[in-house]
Design an enzyme around this catalytic site. Structure first.
Site, PDB file in Angstrom:
ATOM      1  N   SER A 131      34.102   7.749 -47.534  1.00  0.00           N
ATOM      2  CA  SER A 131      33.351   6.537 -47.852  1.00  0.00           C
ATOM      3  C   SER A 131      33.770   5.986 -49.208  1.00  0.00           C
ATOM      4  O   SER A 131      34.035   6.738 -50.141  1.00  0.00           O
ATOM      5  CB  SER A 131      31.846   6.817 -47.860  1.00  0.00           C
ATOM      6  OG  SER A 131      31.134   5.631 -48.185  1.00  0.00           O
ATOM      7  N   LYS A 185      28.718  11.615 -42.195  1.00  0.00           N
ATOM      8  CA  LYS A 185      29.264  10.272 -42.463  1.00  0.00           C
ATOM      9  C   LYS A 185      28.605   9.231 -41.561  1.00  0.00           C
ATOM     10  O   LYS A 185      28.331   8.098 -41.990  1.00  0.00           O
ATOM     11  CB  LYS A 185      30.784  10.274 -42.247  1.00  0.00           C
ATOM     12  CG  LYS A 185      31.451   8.898 -42.420  1.00  0.00           C
ATOM     13  CD  LYS A 185      31.123   8.269 -43.765  1.00  0.00           C
ATOM     14  CE  LYS A 185      32.089   7.148 -44.145  1.00  0.00           C
ATOM     15  NZ  LYS A 185      32.111   6.034 -43.211  1.00  0.00           N
ATOM     16  N   HIS A 188      25.304   8.551 -43.085  1.00  0.00           N
ATOM     17  CA  HIS A 188      25.564   7.757 -44.291  1.00  0.00           C
ATOM     18  C   HIS A 188      25.667   6.282 -43.913  1.00  0.00           C
ATOM     19  O   HIS A 188      25.046   5.416 -44.542  1.00  0.00           O
ATOM     20  CB  HIS A 188      26.866   8.235 -44.944  1.00  0.00           C
ATOM     21  CG  HIS A 188      27.448   7.282 -45.956  1.00  0.00           C
ATOM     22  ND1 HIS A 188      28.086   6.111 -45.593  1.00  0.00           N
ATOM     23  CD2 HIS A 188      27.494   7.335 -47.317  1.00  0.00           C
ATOM     24  CE1 HIS A 188      28.495   5.468 -46.685  1.00  0.00           C
ATOM     25  NE2 HIS A 188      28.151   6.195 -47.742  1.00  0.00           N
ATOM     26  N   ASN A 189      26.432   5.985 -42.874  1.00  0.00           N
ATOM     27  CA  ASN A 189      26.607   4.598 -42.451  1.00  0.00           C
ATOM     28  C   ASN A 189      25.318   4.022 -41.887  1.00  0.00           C
ATOM     29  O   ASN A 189      25.037   2.833 -42.053  1.00  0.00           O
ATOM     30  CB  ASN A 189      27.726   4.495 -41.416  1.00  0.00           C
ATOM     31  CG  ASN A 189      29.105   4.657 -42.037  1.00  0.00           C
ATOM     32  OD1 ASN A 189      29.238   5.180 -43.145  1.00  0.00           O
ATOM     33  ND2 ASN A 189      30.131   4.212 -41.338  1.00  0.00           N
ATOM     34  N   GLU A 192      23.303   3.090 -44.745  1.00  0.00           N
ATOM     35  CA  GLU A 192      23.940   1.873 -45.272  1.00  0.00           C
ATOM     36  C   GLU A 192      23.447   0.637 -44.515  1.00  0.00           C
ATOM     37  O   GLU A 192      23.103  -0.384 -45.124  1.00  0.00           O
ATOM     38  CB  GLU A 192      25.452   2.015 -45.138  1.00  0.00           C
ATOM     39  CG  GLU A 192      26.278   0.835 -45.579  1.00  0.00           C
ATOM     40  CD  GLU A 192      27.757   1.073 -45.282  1.00  0.00           C
ATOM     41  OE1 GLU A 192      28.375   0.190 -44.651  1.00  0.00           O
ATOM     42  OE2 GLU A 192      28.287   2.134 -45.669  1.00  0.00           O
TER      43      GLU A 192
END
Length: 480
Positions: A131, A185, A188-189, A192
């Site tokens: 990232s 990940k 995480h997105n 986001e």
């Protein structure tokens, strides 16, 4: 670089692959690379890679031959079938203990499948979330590797060198076996998506309900970014408001079509949360808002049918300042909910797949390099350091103390948006999530009674748990 033994191979020289290659080479490692598109490879070789310890080869066999053993190959290709295709190109030339690394946004289940298949061949596999975008890849990303532990241990010096650095060290840590890195990940997105939606809603309320212009908005976000809300996303938001279109002189953001695209990781987060039974309404709102935004033509028709809210932009200056502070507090509380949902989802997956993920380490490596880096991650990290088994971030006493005084502002901000007809999917979903999670009793007792009446699905008695699941003939009981 001359034809010498290289430390690592990189496959795929697009924006991220070429940036990582330059980052790795800058830290003293020799890089061998292969790119399927000859023109892209030639452009990179003649440009940014010129004079550096980066050798670009014409086929996989040549690249593999140039690598030290055990060989380490980082694939930066599009997720899905291209990853499987790339693996097949290299397998004939690899030997026992060689390491393949997928640095793209692959679905974690694909990573689990690939890891098992390659392990059976004696090869080691790493699925690594990366990232930070182009700049992060070039100067220091947040890295989330999962898979073979021995492979990570061998890669660790390179990864720690190229990762972003904070006061807590390099933004990289071993996440867990098989698909753990790509799962983290993915979440995480998802976070986001949620945080970007919250920021967009606050901007929309200040624009439509308070009548603030681009420069005023830039000042507000700059001020907020100097305090508890400090984050990469807030920082770039302030910058965006200051960019003017050269032809018209208007703020460029006002000329951007309001139709947001997505590449799938947010949707995957929502789908996986449903599969694991973890509520993630703030993240879901980020996905749903992008879906609604894609209906541009329908929204234009609907706007002509329904009247705009009456209070748009008519607040006094002193009232606008109070409302802006309410929005600040609502954004902070809602962002905490987004992180709480994401961390709870990672915890559930870690338990489901026996990954043993350390949530404090996840928060630590998100502090730098990545898109969702923010000051509040220190508080998230410390919450999981205090209690490794914390079921939900909201149960941490320190986090609770932060949210308690924000509730009034949070409710006023959502009420303002609702009363003025400004959509607030994320803010409202976050508040509803908070209110649901803090409610000792929810109305799902009625839901269970309804299910038992029409489908004999049974229910449990709150006052007599020893009875277990029971059924009532509600129709007959109602007639008596």
């Amino acid at each position: 670089m001359e034809q010498q033994v290289a430390d690592i191979g990189i496959v795929g020289l697009g924006v991220m692959g070429s940036s990582l290659a330059l980052n790795i080479e800058r830290h003293g490692y020799g890089v061998a690379a292969w790119e399927r598109d000859p023109q892209l490879a030639e452009t990179f070789a003649a440009g940014e890679a010129r004079g550096k310890q980066i050798a670009i080869f014409k086929d996989p066999a040549q690249m593999v031959h140039a690598l030290k053993r055990p060989r380490r190959i980082l694939m930066m290709v599009k997720a899905g079938p291209p990853v499987d295709w790339t693996i097949e190109q290299f397998i004939p030339y690899l030997e026992g203990d060689d390491i393949l690394i997928d640095g793209g946004n692959s679905h974690f289940e694909d990573t689990r499948r690939r890891a098992a298949a390659l392990n059976a061949r004696g090869l080691r596999y790493i699925g690594m979330g990366v990232s930070g975008g182009e700049r992060g890849a070039l100067f220091g990303p947040s890295l989330m590797p999962g898979g073979s532990r021995s492979a990570y241990d061998e890669l660790r010096p390179i990864l720690e060198d190229i990762a972003a650095k904070t006061d807590d060290g390099p933004c990289v840590a071993y996440i867990g076996p098989d698909g753990a890195g790509h799962f983290v990940k993915m979440v995480h997105n998802g976070i986001e998506y949620g945080v970007m939606q919250l920021i967009a809603e606050v901007y929309d309320i200040m624009r439509r309900a308070l009548g603030l212009g681009a420069e005023e908005l830039a000042q507000v976000f700059d001020r907020w970014n100097a305090g508890a809300l400090q984050s990469f996303l807030l920082e770039i938001t302030a910058k965006i408001f200051r960019v003017r279109d050269r032809e018209t002189g208007q703020p460029l953001v006002d000329l951007v079509l309001d139709r947001a695209e997505q590449k799938g990781t947010g949707k995957w987060t929502t789908q996986t949360a449903l599969d694991l039974g973890v509520p993630t309404p703030t993240i879901d709102a980020g996905v749903e808002a992008r879906l609604i935004s894609s209906l541009k033509e329908e929204r234009v028709r609907a706007a002509r049918l329904f009247e705009e809210a009456a209070n748009e932009g008519r607040r006094e200056i002193n009232e606008r300042e109070r409302i802006a502070q309410d929005l600040h507090d609502a954004l902070y509380a809602s962002e905490l909910c987004a992180y709480a949902q994401g961390m709870s989802l990672i915890r559930a997956a870690s338990n489901e797949f026996d990954w043993g993920i350390d949530l404090s380490e996840v928060a630590r490596i998100w502090k730098g390099g990545c898109i969702i880096r923010a000051r509040l991650l220190d508080r998230v990290k410390n919450a999981y350091l205090r209690d490794k088994g914390l079921p939900n971030l909201l149960l941490d006493p320190e986090i609770a103390r932060l949210i308690i005084p924000l509730q009034g502002a949070w409710r006023r901000a959502v009420s303002l948006a609702v009363n003025d007809g400004v959509p607030c999917l994320g803010l409202a979903a976050s508040l509803a999530y908070f209110d649901s999670y803090r409610s000792e009793r929810l109305p799902q007792n009625l839901t269970q009674a309804q299910r038992d009446l029409f489908g004999a699905h049974t229910y449990e008695r709150a006052d007599k748990p020893e009875l277990g699941h029971i059924h009532t003939d509600w129709e007959r009981a109602a007639d008596q």
